[in-house]
Scaffold this motif. Structure first.
Motif, PDB file in Angstrom:
ATOM      1  N   UNK A   5     -11.521   1.844  -6.248  1.00  0.00           N
ATOM      2  CA  UNK A   5     -10.560   1.920  -5.443  1.00  0.00           C
ATOM      3  C   UNK A   5     -10.635   2.737  -4.282  1.00  0.00           C
ATOM      4  N   UNK A   6     -10.249   2.271  -3.155  1.00  0.00           N
ATOM      5  CA  UNK A   6      -9.976   3.016  -1.987  1.00  0.00           C
ATOM      6  C   UNK A   6      -8.986   4.120  -1.770  1.00  0.00           C
ATOM      7  N   UNK A  31      -8.838  -7.468  -1.614  1.00  0.00           N
ATOM      8  CA  UNK A  31      -9.292  -7.104  -2.899  1.00  0.00           C
ATOM      9  C   UNK A  31      -8.586  -6.251  -3.487  1.00  0.00           C
ATOM     10  N   UNK A  32      -7.198  -6.116  -3.671  1.00  0.00           N
ATOM     11  CA  UNK A  32      -6.312  -5.244  -4.124  1.00  0.00           C
ATOM     12  C   UNK A  32      -6.473  -5.061  -5.552  1.00  0.00           C
ATOM     13  N   UNK A  33      -6.232  -3.632  -5.869  1.00  0.00           N
ATOM     14  CA  UNK A  33      -5.927  -2.968  -7.118  1.00  0.00           C
ATOM     15  C   UNK A  33      -4.292  -2.764  -7.200  1.00  0.00           C
ATOM     16  N   UNK A  34      -3.565  -3.092  -8.077  1.00  0.00           N
ATOM     17  CA  UNK A  34      -2.248  -2.751  -8.356  1.00  0.00           C
ATOM     18  C   UNK A  34      -1.921  -1.908  -9.529  1.00  0.00           C
ATOM     19  N   UNK A  35      -3.028  -1.087  -9.931  1.00  0.00           N
ATOM     20  CA  UNK A  35      -2.886  -0.123 -10.781  1.00  0.00           C
ATOM     21  C   UNK A  35      -2.056   0.900 -10.718  1.00  0.00           C
ATOM     22  N   UNK A  50       0.765  -1.224   0.049  1.00  0.00           N
ATOM     23  CA  UNK A  50      -0.042  -0.078   0.002  1.00  0.00           C
ATOM     24  C   UNK A  50       0.895   1.088   0.115  1.00  0.00           C
ATOM     25  N   UNK A  51       2.038   1.167   0.679  1.00  0.00           N
ATOM     26  CA  UNK A  51       2.957   2.317   0.625  1.00  0.00           C
ATOM     27  C   UNK A  51       3.551   2.489  -0.684  1.00  0.00           C
ATOM     28  N   UNK A  52       3.567   1.591  -1.409  1.00  0.00           N
ATOM     29  CA  UNK A  52       3.978   1.498  -2.978  1.00  0.00           C
ATOM     30  C   UNK A  52       2.768   1.928  -4.032  1.00  0.00           C
ATOM     31  N   UNK A  53       1.837   2.048  -3.310  1.00  0.00           N
ATOM     32  CA  UNK A  53       0.918   2.560  -4.197  1.00  0.00           C
ATOM     33  C   UNK A  53      -0.329   1.638  -4.620  1.00  0.00           C
ATOM     34  N   UNK A  54      -0.358   0.372  -4.141  1.00  0.00           N
ATOM     35  CA  UNK A  54      -1.502  -0.585  -4.417  1.00  0.00           C
ATOM     36  C   UNK A  54      -2.834   0.079  -3.299  1.00  0.00           C
ATOM     37  N   UNK A  55      -4.005  -0.283  -3.837  1.00  0.00           N
ATOM     38  CA  UNK A  55      -5.151   0.316  -2.994  1.00  0.00           C
ATOM     39  C   UNK A  55      -6.113  -0.986  -3.042  1.00  0.00           C
ATOM     40  N   UNK A  56      -7.047  -0.897  -2.162  1.00  0.00           N
ATOM     41  CA  UNK A  56      -8.063  -1.750  -1.897  1.00  0.00           C
ATOM     42  C   UNK A  56      -9.572  -1.526  -2.550  1.00  0.00           C
ATOM     43  N   UNK A  57      -9.878  -2.451  -3.256  1.00  0.00           N
ATOM     44  CA  UNK A  57     -11.159  -2.241  -3.884  1.00  0.00           C
ATOM     45  C   UNK A  57     -12.412  -2.328  -3.127  1.00  0.00           C
ATOM     46  N   UNK A  58     -13.419  -1.507  -3.014  1.00  0.00           N
ATOM     47  CA  UNK A  58     -14.576  -1.946  -2.414  1.00  0.00           C
ATOM     48  C   UNK A  58     -15.391  -2.861  -3.213  1.00  0.00           C
ATOM     49  N   UNK A  59     -16.588  -3.098  -2.590  1.00  0.00           N
ATOM     50  CA  UNK A  59     -17.527  -4.229  -2.852  1.00  0.00           C
ATOM     51  C   UNK A  59     -18.039  -3.769  -4.699  1.00  0.00           C
ATOM     52  N   UNK A  60     -18.003  -2.662  -4.853  1.00  0.00           N
ATOM     53  CA  UNK A  60     -18.447  -2.269  -6.304  1.00  0.00           C
ATOM     54  C   UNK A  60     -17.041  -2.110  -7.103  1.00  0.00           C
TER      55      UNK A  60
END
Length: 306
Positions: free
Chosen positions: A155-156, A192-196, A142-152
């Motif tokens: 990205x959080x 539920x990560x986003x690596x974008x 997360x400190x490198x930029x990954x984020x957590x996707x919500x149920x929809x």
């Protein structure tokens, strides 16, 4: 970065260093390991896997410190040493508190320096990396930029930190959604990560025998962070490695199902070489390490770069 003989370099280790953490419920305790000599020392903040503490992962922390890095290991709230009850109101938020723990270390580097005899004024705060294993790798990502996707699928919060310029992500879990097992989907919505947005350089380390009960996929699940993130990335796939990757949590610990000192030694060498080159672009250590592995007639793994 000065060359260091990792076989003989003396290391100073101090614990617990206590960083004030208002609102956390308990102050943050960290272990600091540093080379006894040298100046302009780069920093690695390491996030442990579920249940562990600042006392784990000696095979990595000791090696990195002997190689010239200052290694800071916080004890997260999920540590068995703290015994946080499952019904504690902080439990659903631990994944976020973990991220805050790493940032609290970065905010508290003055205290870290002051707590270790002889360390004051020897840190290079322009060269900071994060590393982690399993849940700790997610925390570090997360400190490198990954984020957590919500149920929809939205990205959080972006919790990246510009002070961190590189990472080593060991056994980092892959995509969520339909790739999660029913148990994981129900109990771990943060998986539920986003690596974008994970644009910072990172070395992803995965075992090709790491089959997780958290996913319906096979070991390739742990390669998602490499294939699904942009920017400069490297992937080390270890042959025959399970989730402990040969024993990085510690020497002879029960969680290690695939004990292999040779595999651990390879991770030590390659992660050190990667961080040298990531933090010091003029350093050819990573290119040399890749060449050595490619030339090995009986390699323990393979490397992909992009």
């Amino acid at each position: 970065m000065p060359e260091t003989n990792v076989a003989t370099a003396p290391v100073v280790s101090v614990k617990p260093v206590v960083l004030p953490a208002p609102g956390r419920g308990t102050d943050l305790q960290v272990r600091v390991s540093a080379p006894a000599t040298g100046r302009d020392l780069p920093v690695i903040v390491f996030s442990h896997g579920f249940g562990w503490s600042m006392d784990g992962y000696a095979p990595l922390a000791d090696h990195w410190a002997a190689a010239g890095f200052v290694v800071v290991q916080p004890t997260h709230l999920d540590s068995r040493t703290l015994g946080l009850p499952a019904d504690d109101p902080r439990t659903p938020l631990i994944w976020r508190i973990r991220v805050d723990d790493l940032k609290r270390v970065l905010d508290g580097l003055d205290l870290v320096e002051a707590a270790v005899p002889g360390l004051a004024g020897r840190l290079d705060r322009s060269r900071i990396a994060v590393a982690g294993h399993s849940w700790g790798a997610q925390t570090a990502s997360t400190l490198l930029g990954a984020r957590v996707l919500d149920a929809e699928g939205v990205p959080g919060e972006d919790m990246s930190d510009p002070r961190v310029t590189a990472g080593v992500l060991l056994a980092l879990t892959g995509r969520g959604g339909d790739d999660l097992s029913p148990f994981a989907a129900e109990h771990f919505p943060f998986m539920n990560p986003s690596f974008d947005g994970m644009t910072a350089p990172a070395l992803v380390i995965a075992g090709d025998a790491d089959r997780s009960p958290l996913s319906v996929r096979g070991p390739d699940w742990f390669t998602d962070p490499y294939f699904l993130s942009p920017g400069s990335k490297s992937l080390l796939t270890l042959f025959g490695a399970e989730h402990s990757l040969g024993g990085i949590p510690g020497y002879g610990v029960a969680e290690t199902t695939d004990e292999s000192p040779e595999r651990v030694a390879l991770i030590q060498r390659l992660s050190t070489a990667y961080l040298r080159s990531a933090l010091y672009p003029e350093d050819a250590a990573w290119l040399e390490a890749c060449s050595d592995l490619e030339g090995d007639p009986q390699p323990l793994g393979k490397i992909q770069n992009r």
